[in-house]
Write a protein that holds these residues in place. Structure first.
Motif, PDB file in Angstrom:
ATOM      1  N   MET A  29       0.838  -1.175   0.000  1.00 46.29           N
ATOM      2  CA  MET A  29       0.000   0.000   0.000  1.00 46.29           C
ATOM      3  C   MET A  29       0.887   1.244   0.000  1.00 46.29           C
ATOM      4  SD  MET A  29      -2.633   1.249   2.942  1.00 46.29           S
ATOM      5  CE  MET A  29      -4.283   1.152   2.353  1.00 46.29           C
ATOM      6  N   THR A  30       0.491   2.225  -0.777  1.00 46.80           N
ATOM      7  CA  THR A  30       1.234   3.487  -0.810  1.00 46.80           C
ATOM      8  C   THR A  30       0.427   4.574  -0.116  1.00 46.80           C
ATOM      9  OG1 THR A  30       0.287   4.115  -2.937  1.00 46.80           O
ATOM     10  CG2 THR A  30       2.364   2.898  -2.986  1.00 46.80           C
ATOM     11  N   GLY A  31       1.122   5.580   0.307  1.00 47.96           N
ATOM     12  CA  GLY A  31       0.462   6.697   0.972  1.00 47.96           C
ATOM     13  C   GLY A  31       1.389   7.381   1.952  1.00 47.96           C
ATOM     14  N   ILE A  32       0.797   8.152   2.835  1.00 50.18           N
ATOM     15  CA  ILE A  32       1.559   8.881   3.846  1.00 50.18           C
ATOM     16  C   ILE A  32       1.985   7.897   4.929  1.00 50.18           C
ATOM     17  CG2 ILE A  32       1.517  10.740   5.550  1.00 50.18           C
ATOM     18  CD1 ILE A  32       1.289  11.634   2.585  1.00 50.18           C
ATOM     19  N   TRP A  33       3.279   7.800   5.170  1.00 54.10           N
ATOM     20  CA  TRP A  33       3.789   6.923   6.221  1.00 54.10           C
ATOM     21  C   TRP A  33       3.890   7.679   7.543  1.00 54.10           C
ATOM     22  CZ3 TRP A  33       7.242   6.159  10.012  1.00 54.10           C
ATOM     23  CH2 TRP A  33       7.353   4.850  10.496  1.00 54.10           C
ATOM     24  N   ILE A  40      10.196   4.057   2.451  1.00 50.50           N
ATOM     25  CA  ILE A  40       9.802   5.438   2.148  1.00 50.50           C
ATOM     26  C   ILE A  40      10.329   5.789   0.760  1.00 50.50           C
ATOM     27  CG2 ILE A  40      10.007   7.858   2.860  1.00 50.50           C
ATOM     28  CD1 ILE A  40       8.440   6.039   4.845  1.00 50.50           C
ATOM     29  N   THR A  41       9.454   6.295  -0.094  1.00 52.35           N
ATOM     30  CA  THR A  41       9.858   6.629  -1.465  1.00 52.35           C
ATOM     31  C   THR A  41      10.107   8.118  -1.662  1.00 52.35           C
ATOM     32  OG1 THR A  41       7.533   6.747  -2.129  1.00 52.35           O
ATOM     33  CG2 THR A  41       8.687   4.640  -2.473  1.00 52.35           C
ATOM     34  N   ARG A  42       9.476   8.959  -0.841  1.00 52.54           N
ATOM     35  CA  ARG A  42       9.679  10.407  -0.929  1.00 52.54           C
ATOM     36  C   ARG A  42       9.567  11.020   0.454  1.00 52.54           C
ATOM     37  NH1 ARG A  42       6.547  13.643  -5.341  1.00 52.54           N
ATOM     38  NH2 ARG A  42       8.132  15.111  -4.732  1.00 52.54           N
ATOM     39  N   VAL A  43      10.375  12.036   0.681  1.00 53.01           N
ATOM     40  CA  VAL A  43      10.280  12.827   1.904  1.00 53.01           C
ATOM     41  C   VAL A  43      10.130  14.283   1.473  1.00 53.01           C
ATOM     42  CG1 VAL A  43      11.405  13.533   4.041  1.00 53.01           C
ATOM     43  CG2 VAL A  43      11.709  11.197   3.211  1.00 53.01           C
ATOM     44  N   HIS A  44       9.013  14.875   1.834  1.00 55.67           N
ATOM     45  CA  HIS A  44       8.731  16.270   1.496  1.00 55.67           C
ATOM     46  C   HIS A  44       9.071  17.141   2.700  1.00 55.67           C
ATOM     47  CE1 HIS A  44       6.257  14.790  -1.883  1.00 55.67           C
ATOM     48  NE2 HIS A  44       5.880  13.856  -1.026  1.00 55.67           N
ATOM     49  N   GLU A  49       6.465   9.607   2.569  1.00 53.77           N
ATOM     50  CA  GLU A  49       5.532   8.910   1.707  1.00 53.77           C
ATOM     51  C   GLU A  49       6.100   7.538   1.354  1.00 53.77           C
ATOM     52  OE1 GLU A  49       3.596  10.123  -2.546  1.00 53.77           O
ATOM     53  OE2 GLU A  49       4.835  11.631  -1.564  1.00 53.77           O
ATOM     54  N   SER A  50       5.231   6.527   1.356  1.00 50.93           N
ATOM     55  CA  SER A  50       5.687   5.185   0.954  1.00 50.93           C
ATOM     56  C   SER A  50       4.951   4.725  -0.282  1.00 50.93           C
ATOM     57  CB  SER A  50       5.458   4.180   2.088  1.00 50.93           C
ATOM     58  OG  SER A  50       4.092   4.066   2.375  1.00 50.93           O
TER      59      SER A  50
END
Length: 118
Positions: free
Chosen positions: A1-5, A96-100, A117-118
């Protein structure tokens, strides 16, 4: 599942932060990379807030050094996090795929917001 981690936010009182750096000058080299350490107090406070927000969002990776998280600006002046060591390993371990990151400072406070974000 992807989304906010995870999400983290931090606020730094500029006057208190400046007094702390004056009282304990070695903190500058413990908390910041050489590229960050030369910046103004306001910018350092925002970067410290970003590091704290990252730790909150990813639940404080064991063995992390504050220098494992560096705030850098892209060619347009937008901030992002450059990770190494335990911080980079934690992001990889969690998928985690992105860190904003978003930074702000005014006359009395600096703040940062981090979303993983994962």
């Amino acid at each position: 599942m992807t989304g906010i981690w995870g999400v983290g936010v931090d606020v730094v009182d500029l006057g208190r932060f400046e007094r702390t750096l004056e009282r304990t000058p070695e903190l500058r080299s413990r908390l910041f990379t050489p590229a960050e350490a030369v910046l103004s107090t306001e910018r350092l406070a925002a970067r410290f807030a970003a590091k704290e927000a990252f730790v909150k969002a990813l639940r404080a990776p064991a063995g992390m050094s504050w220098q494992d998280i560096e705030v850098v600006l892209d060619e347009h002046g937008a901030p992002h996090l450059s990770l190494s060591g335990a911080a980079e390993a934690r992001v990889a371990d969690l998928g985690i795929t992105r860190v904003h990151v978003s930074l702000s400072h005014d006359t009395s406070v600096a703040t940062a917001f981090v979303v993983a974000e994962s």
